[in-house]
Design an enzyme around this catalytic site. Sequence first.
Site, PDB file in Angstrom:
ATOM      1  CG  ASP A  39     -57.385  21.617  52.296  1.00 45.99           C
ATOM      2  OD1 ASP A  39     -57.153  22.799  51.953  1.00 45.99           O
ATOM      3  OD2 ASP A  39     -56.962  20.616  51.686  1.00 45.99           O
ATOM      4  CG  HIS A  40     -59.034  28.575  54.152  1.00 48.61           C
ATOM      5  ND1 HIS A  40     -60.408  28.591  53.976  1.00 48.61           N
ATOM      6  CD2 HIS A  40     -58.710  29.830  54.538  1.00 48.61           C
ATOM      7  CE1 HIS A  40     -60.871  29.802  54.226  1.00 48.61           C
ATOM      8  NE2 HIS A  40     -59.860  30.577  54.566  1.00 48.61           N
TER       9      HIS A  40
END
Length: 564
Positions: A536-537
């Site tokens: 999850d950036h």
Amino acid sequence: MTTQQIQVPDIGADEAEVIEWLVQVGDRIEIDDSLLVLESDKASMEVPSTLAGKVETLLVSIGDAVSEGVPIVVIRVDSAAEAVLPETGDSDGDIETAADQRDDQVGHEEQDSVVNEPSPKTAETAHQTLLVPDIGTDDGVEVIEISVSVGDQVSEGDTLIVLESDKASMEIPSEFSGEITALMVTVGDTLCQGDVIGELVAQAAHEAPVSSSVAAVSTDTSSSTPPKPAAAMPAAAPAESMAKKAPAVAPGTAIVSSQESAIANSIYAGPAVRKLAREFSIPLDQVQGSGPRSRILKEDLQAFVQHKLRSPQAAVTTGSGIPAVPAVDFSAFGSVRTEELSKIGKVTATNMQRSWLNVPHVTQFDDADITDLEAFRGALKEEATRRGTKLTPLPFLLKACAIALRENPKFNASLAPDGQSIIFKEYIHIGFAVDTPAGLLVPVIRDVDTKGLWELSEEVLSLAAAARDKKLKPAQMQGACFTISSLGALGGKGFTPIVNAPEVGILGVAKASIQPVWNGSEFLPRNLLPLSLSYDHRVINGADGGRFMNQVVALLSDIRRFTL
Ligand code: COA
């Protein structure tokens, strides 16, 4: 208590058809409640009640053609309302028409409005102020469309703006031919009779019959004073309220209409329905009308919204305005067979779509050299058999990830629901995807960092068996911090796994294979395991991802590091 009739008001047309009754015998109604819907070739309008009371008799039927003055309904009026009615000398049960009283009032109104009648238009290039005419109500009516722009040439009768109340839509036509030089209104403004719409330089205006109702007035032809803004303009005439006078749209003002736009848009709906549809952003072109001639009714809007809320698509979309995939009739191209998704399949579909839509994914790839690991694993095969277990690469992957999660706490975390903080977990529970006939299940091994390879191997076997036998308990599928999806036994060079939100990372494992690796002086055959790390950036940046991946690769390439 008396009974009184309500008659068809001035409808701006010779005749209109009764399209829909909005009340029934016995209904209690208030002043201004809509009684029925009339439709002429120009307009569709709801006729409001001029009285409060109980509906006694409906005097016209759907399909009847009615004109101004035709009695439509008998109302038993409230005693409170009676008290304010003027003495008729005939109050004990005789039918008296409400229009009788209105006629008196209208008479006064017409007298009052004489002063506002426009002068005949004789001026050459005269500046004209375009005003809102008598729109049949004192209440402000919303501008829903501006049909002209500054600089446009318009002819007398061309539509300037479209107004819409909950009772009627009406186009306001230009009283003059010429060039629009200013517009003082914008969509969403609320206008009353006498408000300024804009300015026009009339061209060679000819003598024209004066409309008693359109309040556009000629201004001083030499004056360059700009007109006052709409809000500051006094109403040109004391217009009777809609509550007392039905939607009187006077001759010269085209009521428009839903039907006209309906023809243009293939939508057949009245103004109240259109307004409601706008308020709830309901696309009318998708609503099936159940009224006469497929007219869209309020009930149709309700049914449309209910249907949308119940549809599975509503359950899995996030409301972010993502257009739906169009439904295709595949049977048009050949024979088809439809099978309902399993319960697990439906849950997985929802979870995957939720994660895919909510999580900005990044996937990084690398290969771990597991030549030594495989040699070690091979050496343990006999012992594994003795122990009644099987040692696959998965326990090594679990162990390596547990160490990397401890060293890289951002991967062992979740974003708080409000997106404002990160929740770090002090425990290391790892889920692993199991392919079962009923669908994908993800059992969770708890405290992986505290367990040895044999213990992990036994847990993998027992949890995978429980998953395939549908014996997993809900608690055994909860609490994971991270997931491993191993497709290695099936093959493939790599894939991009979807993060199982609210977890922030997942490791995809493809099939190991022998590859030539350059050691600085020669190519050596090495067993390489392709890894893909999705994260999850919002929580993890590329450098974090790189560090985590490097550590997993280093651990798998030299399992002595497990002990460090
Ligand atoms: N590369 C090469 N061989 C591999 C491998 C890899 N990455 N991973 C496993 N293998 C080998 C194993 O070593 C074993 O061979 P062996 O008996 O000679 O040692 C064989 O493949 C079968 O292994 P498997 O029984 O599948 O055990 P596992 O521990 O590797 O995997 C599960 C267990 C439950 C994860 C696995 O059976 C499974 O269901 N995988 C599917 C996961 C999935 O569907 N993910 C997709 C999610 S979208």
